[in-house]
Motif scaffolding. Sequence first.
Motif: not given
Length: 410
Positions: A86, A109, A111, A116-117, A119-120, A129-130, A132
Amino acid sequence: MLKQRIAGLLNERRSGFSMPQAFYVDEEIFQADLEAVFASDWLFACSVAEIKRPGDYVTMEIGRDSVVILRDRDGEVKAYFNTCRHRGSRICLKESGRANRLVCPYHQWVYELDGRLINARQMPADFDKSGYALVPVHVEVICGMVYVNVAENPPSLARFRDTVTPYIAPHQPDRTKVAFSSTIIEEANWKLVIENNRECYHCAGNHPALLVTLVEFALPDDPAANATFKNLMDTSTARWDRLALPHKPADGGVEFRCIRLPFNEDCVSFTRDGAPACNKLLADFTEPDLGSVRMFRVPNNWNHFLADHIIHFRVLPLGPNRTAVKTTWLVHEDAVEGVDYDINRLTEVWTETNDEDRILAEHNHQGIQSRAYRPGPFAPSEFMLKNFAEWYYGKMSDYVHGPAHRIAAE
């Protein structure tokens, strides 16, 4: 300008002598060390015993970078830059811990353990999200030892892996647990910490507890060895050959060293009396007298693999005159504290030795800062210092001129 300075210092170096002063004390050259060495080479991070379960993690500071090493849900060891995608906050703030998921403390945020991210919060509905995920760090596991490399294109570890595995694998590091760990801060340059470890010229005058068990000779055919050591080697190598345990010096060039050497007569472990430190031996060993596999790899790690326990040492630079040294003791995963081993008995020899080495390194650093310092000659027993210096000069030459220049010169 800095690279020109380093090139000039490389031209001043003398083979078989300690380094020019600036390599030990200069702030700009320390920053160059972080890039030339610690941002390019494989670094020992931890033992797999430190991250046994999914979600277990350790963090590691490599110059300006923080890395988190963890066990994912599939049981694989992974490593990531400890930096939120972020706005860059550190995510894992402790040296070690356990987490179901990695949650950035700044804006939460979240992971997954695979980076993998997932939740943001408060980001728009069309936020992808993919794109980040956490930035991965190269990681290799060799005989239970976790190595990381923050470079984009790290060198191969295949030769190192293939060479040391036959020595270490019989001790089955995967079947160990952490009995104890400690970190000390040495007010000395990281190279002085490594140099101090790479020779035992200083041992007789400084390490009384260690020399109860440790043989001072670094090679089985050391020309300075006495008849007692030669007889001890003959007896020990015959035993190791019967058990099919490799022991001859491995050819690691200036990059690494691996050898099995005996303890002093009637000693089998690093204790004050030489008796076992842990009654439950590693792997399926029944013979307590297996000596010690001594394994070192530049730039930041040395180890001892015994019949009853394993010791890992990790060096990380904190500044031109400050270094963190972490020591980790491993025992059989089924060993019971208070029954099979006592923490104080297991650790006291190397705890004492580490503090003695800290004092030596700090005094060495203080002396090198003097205007009177000039590089001094290595003794014959300090051959590993010559190897380390040549390796370091090679790394700095690569930093200044690029690897192609050194290859062409060779």
